[in-house]
Design an enzyme around this catalytic site. Structure first.
Site, mmCIF file in Angstrom:
data_model
loop_
_atom_site.group_PDB
_atom_site.id
_atom_site.type_symbol
_atom_site.label_atom_id
_atom_site.label_comp_id
_atom_site.label_asym_id
_atom_site.label_seq_id
_atom_site.Cartn_x
_atom_site.Cartn_y
_atom_site.Cartn_z
ATOM 1 N N PRO A 140 32.480 29.813 -50.061
ATOM 2 C CA PRO A 140 33.297 29.993 -51.264
ATOM 3 C C PRO A 140 32.542 30.626 -52.430
ATOM 4 O O PRO A 140 33.116 31.377 -53.209
ATOM 5 C CB PRO A 140 33.736 28.557 -51.602
ATOM 6 C CG PRO A 140 33.755 27.856 -50.276
ATOM 7 C CD PRO A 140 32.599 28.441 -49.514
ATOM 8 N N SER A 181 29.662 38.508 -50.622
ATOM 9 C CA SER A 181 28.759 39.649 -50.451
ATOM 10 C C SER A 181 27.300 39.230 -50.560
ATOM 11 O O SER A 181 26.428 39.782 -49.898
ATOM 12 C CB SER A 181 29.076 40.725 -51.493
ATOM 13 O OG SER A 181 30.369 41.263 -51.276
ATOM 14 N N TRP A 188 36.541 32.153 -45.321
ATOM 15 C CA TRP A 188 37.010 33.412 -44.726
ATOM 16 C C TRP A 188 36.655 33.516 -43.246
ATOM 17 O O TRP A 188 36.270 34.564 -42.755
ATOM 18 C CB TRP A 188 36.454 34.612 -45.494
ATOM 19 C CG TRP A 188 36.642 34.508 -46.969
ATOM 20 C CD1 TRP A 188 35.662 34.389 -47.920
ATOM 21 C CD2 TRP A 188 37.888 34.470 -47.672
ATOM 22 N NE1 TRP A 188 36.218 34.283 -49.167
ATOM 23 C CE2 TRP A 188 37.586 34.329 -49.050
ATOM 24 C CE3 TRP A 188 39.234 34.543 -47.280
ATOM 25 C CZ2 TRP A 188 38.571 34.260 -50.029
ATOM 26 C CZ3 TRP A 188 40.218 34.471 -48.257
ATOM 27 C CH2 TRP A 188 39.887 34.341 -49.607
ATOM 28 N N THR A 227 37.535 33.891 -39.643
ATOM 29 C CA THR A 227 38.563 34.289 -38.678
ATOM 30 C C THR A 227 38.484 33.361 -37.470
ATOM 31 O O THR A 227 37.398 33.106 -36.954
ATOM 32 C CB THR A 227 38.344 35.741 -38.234
ATOM 33 O OG1 THR A 227 38.400 36.588 -39.375
ATOM 34 C CG2 THR A 227 39.406 36.180 -37.236
ATOM 35 N N GLY A 240 61.853 55.624 -48.200
ATOM 36 C CA GLY A 240 62.354 54.267 -48.420
ATOM 37 C C GLY A 240 62.287 53.409 -47.180
ATOM 38 O O GLY A 240 62.028 52.201 -47.257
ATOM 39 N N GLU A 279 33.509 41.877 -43.213
ATOM 40 C CA GLU A 279 32.187 42.237 -42.658
ATOM 41 C C GLU A 279 31.417 43.183 -43.581
ATOM 42 O O GLU A 279 30.785 44.152 -43.153
ATOM 43 C CB GLU A 279 32.331 42.806 -41.247
ATOM 44 C CG GLU A 279 32.934 41.775 -40.318
ATOM 45 C CD GLU A 279 32.673 42.030 -38.863
ATOM 46 O OE1 GLU A 279 31.735 42.759 -38.531
ATOM 47 O OE2 GLU A 279 33.434 41.479 -38.048
ATOM 48 N N THR A 299 32.100 44.368 -47.826
ATOM 49 C CA THR A 299 33.030 45.249 -48.514
ATOM 50 C C THR A 299 32.522 46.689 -48.458
ATOM 51 O O THR A 299 31.347 46.947 -48.199
ATOM 52 C CB THR A 299 33.181 44.849 -49.983
ATOM 53 O OG1 THR A 299 31.928 45.071 -50.650
ATOM 54 C CG2 THR A 299 33.590 43.381 -50.130
#
Length: 386
Positions: free
Chosen positions: A130, A134, A160, A162, A343, A366, A368
């Protein structure tokens, strides 16, 4: 638009044909509905494992596919084009296996890799926290020796992640020494370890079928036989894993961009305005040409980096370039695909709005794309000055 694949062997061509068949039959037909419902395709990943697709770049002696990265990445591209949750999931699983495959002892590899690569297990990679995204070297999750000195007790929270909460194993970076990168060690933690739990998945803009969650370690005990590499080597292991993982993200990005391009071309050929297909208007034709050029350039860039890796040459800068270019390309191409459809592109009746939402995260995960620029510049002109 058919993609001209340059595959090194007949075996690789057969492999890609198998992947396309699975993508066409098992992945693409339900992708939109499954993403809308936020369902992770766990059974599909078992099928991918049974088909030998969860361990492609690893040695056959441990259940892998012995495939070069050049081939593995093209497999990822095909899967991501059908559904990004699947392509990204395979990439993350492969990333989570890297530490053990590259730095584990012979005994560790023999004990754990067969299950990880070919027996249906699913992995997750725990580096970010948290308060340290980076700036991964400032992570706070700590591993301390247990009272007997024979194992470790891990406490902290990872962010974060996965596959957080559904993974069968976690590759975890934890602090065992002082501050900074030299105090970090890697561990292989089973998903059912006592004290390990996951928060509810994050509510994301896209990739709703891929669970991303915080993972909590409340005095999780692991034996020293689950330490990967030497004490203090974890940050170097993490960076090595990320170099390879960034190529996976690059390939997934090009798969997503190719899917958006294909949808835009098909729509432009069918949609009629002012008495003719919109594909006949120069503004649309030039837009499609630019999209196709960007996709082809990205594919060439990630494959060039993969060939360096396969040849045992340094590829860190090239991996960062591929990740940067390919994910920026995915964002541009999916945005342009929405524009081509007008549209209709902004509605959920067509997949390009989902592609656009999904593309954004690839510029973040992985490392930025700002971090990728730092990596590339460091290779060009040396470390940053303060």
């Amino acid at each position: 638009m058919p993609v001209d694949r340059h595959l090194p062997s007949g075996e690789a061509r057969d492999l890609l044909a198998l992947v396309r068949d699975i993508a066409h039959r098992e992945v693409a037909p339900t992708a939109a509905a499954e993403e809308d419902a936020g369902r992770f395709p766990r059974e599909l990943f078992r099928l991918l494992s049974e088909s030998g697709l969860l361990g492609l770049p690893y040695p056959a002696e441990h259940g892998g596919g012995d495939q070069p990265y050049e081939v593995y990445l093209q497999v990822l591209e095909e899967l991501a084009a059908a559904r990004l949750t699947v392509g990204l999931g395979v990439s993350v699983h492969t990333l989570s296996c890297h530490a053990l495959a590259a730095y584990g002892t012979k005994q560790q590899r023999a004990e754990h890799l067969p299950g990880m690569l070919g027996q249906g297990l699913l992995g997750a990679y725990c580096l970010s926290e948290p308060s340290s995204g980076s700036d991964a070297a400032s992570l706070r999750t700590r591993a301390v020796r247990d009272d007997a000195g024979a194992g470790w007790v891990i406490s902290g929270t990872k962010a974060w992640t996965t596959h957080g909460g559904i993974a069968d194993f976690y590759t975890v970076m934890a602090r065992t020494g002082g501050e900074g990168p030299r105090g970090i060690t890697a561990f292989l933690v089973p998903g059912d370890a006592a004290g390990l739990s996951a928060a509810p998945p994050e509510r994301k803009m896209g990739l709703k079928g891929s669970p991303t969650a915080q993972v909590h370690f409340d005095r999780v005990a692991v034996g020293d036989d689950r330490r990967i590499g030497e004490e203090g080597q974890g940050f170097a292991i993490a960076l090595s894993s990320l170099d390879a993982g960034r190529l996976g993200i690059a390939a997934c990005a090009i798969g997503l961009a190719q899917a958006a391009l294909d949808e835009a071309v098909a729509y432009a050929a069918e949609r009629r305005q002012f008495g003719r297909p919109v594909a006949g208007f120069q503004g649309i034709r030039f837009m499609l040409a630019d999209m196709a050029t960007q996709v082809a350039a990205g594919r060439a860039l990630y494959l060039a980096a993969a060939r360096l890796k396969d040849a045992g040459q340094p590829f860190s800068a090239e991996a960062a370039m591929a990740k940067l270019h390919c994910t920026d390309t995915a964002m541009r191409v999916t945005t342009d695909a929405v524009q081509v459809l007008g549209g209709y592109g902004y509605t959920a009746d067509f997949p390009v709005e989902r592609y656009m939402r999904e593309a954004k995260v690839l510029q973040i995960v992985e490392g930025t794309n700002q971090i990728q620029r730092m990596v590339i510049a460091r290779h060009l002109v040396g470390p940053e000055t303060r």
